[in-house]
Motif scaffolding. Sequence first.
Motif, PDB file in Angstrom:
ATOM      1  N   PHE A  44      28.041  40.302  54.593  1.00 30.37           N
ATOM      2  CA  PHE A  44      28.755  41.562  54.412  1.00 30.37           C
ATOM      3  C   PHE A  44      29.473  41.498  53.062  1.00 30.37           C
ATOM      4  O   PHE A  44      30.085  40.476  52.725  1.00 30.37           O
ATOM      5  CB  PHE A  44      29.754  41.785  55.537  1.00 30.37           C
ATOM      6  N   ILE A  45      29.408  42.562  52.304  1.00 27.43           N
ATOM      7  CA  ILE A  45      29.958  42.577  50.951  1.00 27.43           C
ATOM      8  C   ILE A  45      30.942  43.732  50.827  1.00 27.43           C
ATOM      9  O   ILE A  45      30.671  44.853  51.264  1.00 27.43           O
ATOM     10  CB  ILE A  45      28.845  42.730  49.894  1.00 27.43           C
ATOM     11  N   GLY A  46      32.086  43.458  50.234  1.00 32.06           N
ATOM     12  CA  GLY A  46      33.075  44.488  49.960  1.00 32.06           C
ATOM     13  C   GLY A  46      33.554  44.379  48.535  1.00 32.06           C
ATOM     14  O   GLY A  46      33.758  43.267  48.022  1.00 32.06           O
ATOM     15  N   GLY A  47      33.722  45.514  47.884  1.00 34.49           N
ATOM     16  CA  GLY A  47      34.171  45.513  46.500  1.00 34.49           C
ATOM     17  C   GLY A  47      35.189  46.593  46.231  1.00 34.49           C
ATOM     18  O   GLY A  47      35.118  47.686  46.796  1.00 34.49           O
ATOM     19  N   THR A  48      36.171  46.271  45.373  1.00 30.18           N
ATOM     20  CA  THR A  48      37.145  47.253  44.925  1.00 30.18           C
ATOM     21  C   THR A  48      37.309  47.133  43.419  1.00 30.18           C
ATOM     22  O   THR A  48      37.237  46.021  42.866  1.00 30.18           O
ATOM     23  CB  THR A  48      38.499  47.072  45.639  1.00 30.18           C
ATOM     24  N   PHE A  49      37.533  48.270  42.744  1.00 31.13           N
ATOM     25  CA  PHE A  49      37.585  48.308  41.283  1.00 31.13           C
ATOM     26  C   PHE A  49      38.706  49.240  40.843  1.00 31.13           C
ATOM     27  O   PHE A  49      39.044  50.203  41.534  1.00 31.13           O
ATOM     28  CB  PHE A  49      36.254  48.815  40.707  1.00 31.13           C
ATOM     29  N   THR A  50      39.263  48.950  39.684  1.00 30.11           N
ATOM     30  CA  THR A  50      40.249  49.830  39.079  1.00 30.11           C
ATOM     31  C   THR A  50      39.637  50.503  37.860  1.00 30.11           C
ATOM     32  O   THR A  50      38.646  50.025  37.303  1.00 30.11           O
ATOM     33  CB  THR A  50      41.507  49.057  38.646  1.00 30.11           C
ATOM     34  N   GLY A  51      40.220  51.616  37.454  1.00 30.02           N
ATOM     35  CA  GLY A  51      39.770  52.266  36.227  1.00 30.02           C
ATOM     36  C   GLY A  51      38.750  53.362  36.467  1.00 30.02           C
ATOM     37  O   GLY A  51      38.496  53.785  37.596  1.00 30.02           O
ATOM     38  N   VAL A  98      30.297  52.989  40.936  1.00 31.86           N
ATOM     39  CA  VAL A  98      31.558  53.172  41.641  1.00 31.86           C
ATOM     40  C   VAL A  98      32.334  54.301  40.978  1.00 31.86           C
ATOM     41  O   VAL A  98      32.276  54.488  39.762  1.00 31.86           O
ATOM     42  CB  VAL A  98      32.405  51.880  41.653  1.00 31.86           C
ATOM     43  N   VAL A  99      33.064  55.057  41.777  1.00 32.88           N
ATOM     44  CA  VAL A  99      33.870  56.153  41.257  1.00 32.88           C
ATOM     45  C   VAL A  99      35.188  55.590  40.739  1.00 32.88           C
ATOM     46  O   VAL A  99      35.479  54.394  40.870  1.00 32.88           O
ATOM     47  CB  VAL A  99      34.118  57.209  42.356  1.00 32.88           C
ATOM     48  N   LYS A 100      36.022  56.424  40.155  1.00 34.58           N
ATOM     49  CA  LYS A 100      37.309  55.997  39.628  1.00 34.58           C
ATOM     50  C   LYS A 100      38.135  55.341  40.733  1.00 34.58           C
ATOM     51  O   LYS A 100      38.278  55.901  41.834  1.00 34.58           O
ATOM     52  CB  LYS A 100      38.063  57.198  39.051  1.00 34.58           C
ATOM     53  N   ASP A 101      38.656  54.150  40.424  1.00 36.06           N
ATOM     54  CA  ASP A 101      39.455  53.370  41.381  1.00 36.06           C
ATOM     55  C   ASP A 101      38.745  53.250  42.725  1.00 36.06           C
ATOM     56  O   ASP A 101      39.368  53.313  43.790  1.00 36.06           O
ATOM     57  CB  ASP A 101      40.832  54.011  41.569  1.00 36.06           C
ATOM     58  N   GLY A 102      37.441  53.053  42.667  1.00 34.19           N
ATOM     59  CA  GLY A 102      36.639  53.051  43.879  1.00 34.19           C
ATOM     60  C   GLY A 102      36.097  51.690  44.245  1.00 34.19           C
ATOM     61  O   GLY A 102      36.601  50.651  43.814  1.00 34.19           O
ATOM     62  N   GLY A 103      35.049  51.699  45.043  1.00 31.66           N
ATOM     63  CA  GLY A 103      34.443  50.462  45.495  1.00 31.66           C
ATOM     64  C   GLY A 103      33.203  50.743  46.306  1.00 31.66           C
ATOM     65  O   GLY A 103      32.640  51.838  46.259  1.00 31.66           O
ATOM     66  N   PHE A 104      32.775  49.746  47.072  1.00 34.62           N
ATOM     67  CA  PHE A 104      31.568  49.905  47.884  1.00 34.62           C
ATOM     68  C   PHE A 104      31.595  48.898  49.024  1.00 34.62           C
ATOM     69  O   PHE A 104      32.410  47.969  49.056  1.00 34.62           O
ATOM     70  CB  PHE A 104      30.314  49.713  47.033  1.00 34.62           C
TER      71      PHE A 104
END
Length: 632
Positions: free
Chosen positions: A556-563, A608-614
């Motif tokens: 299982f993979i989770g990701g979070t991003f800023t910007g 990924v969308v702005k400040d998003g993830g998957f």
Amino acid sequence: MVLLLCGALAMTLFVTGPARAKGQVRDSAWTVSGPSPRASDSGPLARLRLDRASGALTLQVSRSGRTVVEPSPVGIVTERADLSRGLRFVGRSDRTVAGQYRSTVGKERSRAYRMTEARFRFRGDGGARLDVLVRASADGVAYRYVLPSGSGDVLGETSAFTLPADADAWLGTYRKDNENLFKQYTAATAPAGEYMAQALFQTGGTYALIAESDLTGRYSAARLVHEEGAPTYRIGLWDQRVESDGPLSTPWRAMVVGDLATVTESTFTDDLAPASKVADTSWIRPGPALWTWLAGGRPAGQSLSMQKGYVDYAAARGWPYVVVDAGWYFDPDQWDVTDPDWQRNSWIPELVRYAKQRKVGIQVWIHQRDLDTAEEREQWLPTLEKWGVKGVKIDFMDSEAQQTLRWYDEILPATAAHHLLVNFHGSTIPKGIQRTWPQVMTMEGVNGEEKRVNTPEHLATLPFTRNVIGSMDFTPGAFHRAERPNAASDAGELGLSVLYESGIQNLAGTPESYDARPQARRFLEQIPASWDRTRLLAGRPGESAVLARAKGERWFIGGTFTGDAHTATMPLRLGRGKWLVDLVLDGADGLAREPRVVRGGDTLSVPVVKDGGFAAIACRWRPGVTSCDRPS
């Protein structure tokens, strides 16, 4: 015989340093190194130095020839002696500390560790004795003080950590429940103040996470005290006087050291802790829970019919628990806790019976003030066990004082004896507690989904700081809360259910919010009860984090991003061969599912969308396989 004598002499030089005349101290520095994590990289190395003029100790930590922690003060002061100076070296002994254990929860179920331990013996003024134990492993360095009986109460430590001045620093200002946000500074330019003892520093590609382990009521919890303009963070204790009436081993001052993947995947603070005190762990079963507080608030906690509805929903999802939060025993129209027959007036037994028929366990919230005496614990815990309640969420300790830690020492064996899982809120952070007391499924000690002040940067720092140390009850999945920092990214919110490890993953959304997002609901129905392995795929604190966690053959993979919105790339570090990666992404009309076939080790690209993830599930690809869903 000559060969034997030469060998003995060589071993003496290795353990104690150069030979010395009687009464003369030439030994001034010693090293302790752990096993190398890989052939191309040497592991952390600790260098303990005694200044012969002042008799003061310092500890330096390096890795692959690069200094990670500069020479930093080591010492402790008791009411009988100042053991931070005037020390004389007496001797050294070494041993290997190794073992294996299984964890009920956490980033890795089966664990093995191997450490070099050196015990350095010193005498201070008036003959006071101090032993300093130093341990080094492939992923960290730790030390603790050992004092004999008669040393008296502890008045403080001179222990500190001095970092390279320009080292990147991710720090959260201290508060009693460990719930402040993490922000980025440099080691020298961070504002003066007190910070949580879960601070991350980085220099030259090597990271050091400052933590502690084996914290109990024999001592007081630590925070980091920083003076403006200096790259030094000294240990400050909650109590000005730590009571001690016998031999004392202080908690470990730990530094998890390595590249970012090594630190993130480390179990070092658990490895340092004492082995499990629960002989039979067969009743300890982690798993996801429908948490009804953010879903329904206090009215839900006061309504049997609402709770039965949540049970039905959890049963349909395959989630093993429902957590009934505050309100269930505070309604004066239902019952009075001061009534000796108070338990007859509760509807919890009926809810437990209803849930049991649907293979769902009930956990209940309870205030710490109702468990702070032996008499109250004897009233509550056997009754909850008799009712069939599976766990307790204990809230509002709001202290890391020695007295509060002694309360933890009492509640932990009591909950284990009554077969109750535990979730501590308003609490300290794990610090090895989950190895010693495996019924502790999770602890708060985090600014989680319930709060309204989180930032995308905070979300992207937690996997590298707080969650490294132990299970973290962030309570993800609150899609219905418009003020969450990733509100524009349902895929990012979904990814938090994997990104953040918790033995009881309290899912905080409403049934309506899940039903409105069938792809999220489908994914959450797949979430395992526990993880076998964890790997960092990509990230940098405060910017992004992508973790993969395995259960059996599925990842299982989770990701979070800023910007801003962008295409994120990461190596698929899952193993050789072809993988089906079943992605859940933010689409124009809501969550979208996108299966891809990728070879292990190849780069995975994800929009990924702005400040998003998957979020994603990965499984071995076979011809005709188009989904990684668990067979129904």
